[in-house]
Design a protein around this motif. Sequence first.
Motif, PDB file in Angstrom:
ATOM      1  N   TYR A 199       0.868  -1.165   0.053  1.00 38.95           N
ATOM      2  CA  TYR A 199       0.150  -0.143  -0.111  1.00 38.95           C
ATOM      3  C   TYR A 199       0.954   1.232  -0.128  1.00 38.95           C
ATOM      4  O   TYR A 199       2.063   1.407   0.548  1.00 38.95           O
ATOM      5  N   ASN A 200       0.349   2.352  -0.335  1.00 39.08           N
ATOM      6  CA  ASN A 200       0.886   3.582  -0.448  1.00 39.08           C
ATOM      7  C   ASN A 200       1.395   4.041   0.795  1.00 39.08           C
ATOM      8  O   ASN A 200       0.547   4.355   1.646  1.00 39.08           O
ATOM      9  N   ASP A 231      -0.862   6.953   1.932  1.00 37.65           N
ATOM     10  CA  ASP A 231      -2.368   6.427   2.269  1.00 37.65           C
ATOM     11  C   ASP A 231      -2.317   5.727   3.551  1.00 37.65           C
ATOM     12  O   ASP A 231      -3.261   6.326   4.497  1.00 37.65           O
ATOM     13  N   ASN A 261      -4.066   7.381   6.894  1.00 39.46           N
ATOM     14  CA  ASN A 261      -5.074   6.664   7.782  1.00 39.46           C
ATOM     15  C   ASN A 261      -4.865   6.532   9.074  1.00 39.46           C
ATOM     16  O   ASN A 261      -5.700   6.670  10.245  1.00 39.46           O
ATOM     17  N   ARG A 287     -11.272   5.809   8.761  1.00 40.27           N
ATOM     18  CA  ARG A 287     -10.472   5.755   7.820  1.00 40.27           C
ATOM     19  C   ARG A 287     -10.947   5.413   6.540  1.00 40.27           C
ATOM     20  O   ARG A 287     -12.071   5.097   6.273  1.00 40.27           O
ATOM     21  N   GLN A 288     -10.059   5.917   5.533  1.00 38.48           N
ATOM     22  CA  GLN A 288     -10.572   5.674   4.250  1.00 38.48           C
ATOM     23  C   GLN A 288     -10.133   4.346   3.722  1.00 38.48           C
ATOM     24  O   GLN A 288      -8.887   3.768   3.951  1.00 38.48           O
ATOM     25  N   MET A 345      -8.251   1.409   1.376  1.00 39.36           N
ATOM     26  CA  MET A 345      -6.818   1.719   0.579  1.00 39.36           C
ATOM     27  C   MET A 345      -6.902   0.785  -0.343  1.00 39.36           C
ATOM     28  O   MET A 345      -7.593  -0.600  -0.403  1.00 39.36           O
ATOM     29  N   ASP A 346      -6.156   0.968  -1.590  1.00 41.60           N
ATOM     30  CA  ASP A 346      -6.104   0.055  -2.778  1.00 41.60           C
ATOM     31  C   ASP A 346      -4.743  -0.242  -2.876  1.00 41.60           C
ATOM     32  O   ASP A 346      -3.645   0.441  -2.452  1.00 41.60           O
ATOM     33  N   TRP A 384      -0.874  -0.453  -3.958  1.00 40.51           N
ATOM     34  CA  TRP A 384      -0.116   0.259  -4.866  1.00 40.51           C
ATOM     35  C   TRP A 384       1.392  -0.194  -4.829  1.00 40.51           C
ATOM     36  O   TRP A 384       1.736  -0.712  -3.898  1.00 40.51           O
TER      37      TRP A 384
END
Length: 71
Positions: free
Chosen positions: A21-22, A25, A29, A39-40, A42-43, A45
Amino acid sequence: MVLVNGGEGIGTGWSTYVPNYNPRDIAANIRQLLKGDTRQPMDPWYKGFSGTIEKSATKKAGAGYTVSWLN
Protein backbone atom coordinates in the motif's frame (compact mmCIF):
# COMPACT_ATOMS: atom_id res chain seq x y z
CA MET A 1 5.77 -2.35 7.63
CA VAL A 2 3.78 -5.28 6.25
CA LEU A 3 1.35 -2.77 4.70
CA VAL A 4 4.23 -0.92 3.02
CA ASN A 5 6.25 -3.94 1.87
CA GLY A 6 3.47 -6.51 1.55
CA GLY A 7 3.74 -10.11 2.62
CA GLU A 8 3.01 -13.57 1.36
CA GLY A 9 3.40 -16.92 3.03
CA ILE A 10 2.03 -20.26 4.07
CA GLY A 11 1.64 -21.37 7.66
CA THR A 12 0.27 -24.55 9.16
CA GLY A 13 -2.97 -24.87 7.22
CA TRP A 14 -3.22 -21.14 6.47
CA SER A 15 -1.94 -18.93 3.68
CA THR A 16 -1.75 -15.16 3.53
CA TYR A 17 -1.24 -12.47 0.94
CA VAL A 18 -0.98 -8.78 1.89
CA PRO A 19 -0.38 -6.42 -1.06
CA ASN A 20 1.75 -3.27 -0.87
CA TYR A 21 0.00 0.00 0.00
CA ASN A 22 1.07 3.60 -0.55
CA PRO A 23 2.95 4.86 2.54
CA ARG A 24 1.19 8.24 2.22
CA ASP A 25 -2.23 6.54 2.36
CA ILE A 26 -1.14 4.53 5.39
CA ALA A 27 0.09 7.68 7.20
CA ALA A 28 -3.16 9.52 6.36
CA ASN A 29 -5.23 6.65 7.77
CA ILE A 30 -3.11 6.51 10.93
CA ARG A 31 -3.74 10.25 11.42
CA GLN A 32 -7.50 9.64 10.92
CA LEU A 33 -7.38 6.81 13.47
CA LEU A 34 -5.60 8.99 16.04
CA LYS A 35 -8.20 11.76 15.59
CA GLY A 36 -11.02 9.26 16.02
CA ASP A 37 -12.25 9.82 12.44
CA THR A 38 -13.22 7.09 10.01
CA ARG A 39 -10.43 5.64 7.89
CA GLN A 40 -10.48 5.62 4.10
CA PRO A 41 -10.29 2.33 2.22
CA MET A 42 -6.92 1.74 0.55
CA ASP A 43 -6.14 0.01 -2.73
CA PRO A 44 -2.89 -1.82 -3.46
CA TRP A 45 -0.05 0.38 -4.76
CA TYR A 46 3.33 -0.42 -6.30
CA LYS A 47 5.99 2.26 -6.83
CA GLY A 48 6.67 2.83 -10.52
CA PHE A 49 3.75 0.66 -11.68
CA SER A 50 2.05 2.28 -14.69
CA GLY A 51 -0.85 -0.14 -15.14
CA THR A 52 -4.25 -0.15 -13.46
CA ILE A 53 -5.43 -1.81 -10.27
CA GLU A 54 -9.21 -2.12 -10.02
CA LYS A 55 -11.28 -3.56 -7.21
CA SER A 56 -13.22 -6.56 -8.50
CA ALA A 57 -16.16 -8.46 -7.06
CA THR A 58 -15.79 -9.11 -3.34
CA LYS A 59 -14.66 -12.62 -2.62
CA LYS A 60 -15.48 -14.59 0.51
CA ALA A 61 -12.28 -13.69 2.39
CA GLY A 62 -12.14 -10.01 1.35
CA ALA A 63 -11.69 -7.77 -1.66
CA GLY A 64 -10.19 -8.98 -4.91
CA TYR A 65 -8.32 -6.87 -7.45
CA THR A 66 -7.76 -7.01 -11.19
CA VAL A 67 -4.29 -5.85 -12.24
CA SER A 68 -3.64 -4.78 -15.83
CA TRP A 69 -0.28 -3.80 -17.32
CA LEU A 70 -0.10 -1.09 -19.95
CA ASN A 71 1.91 -1.93 -23.05
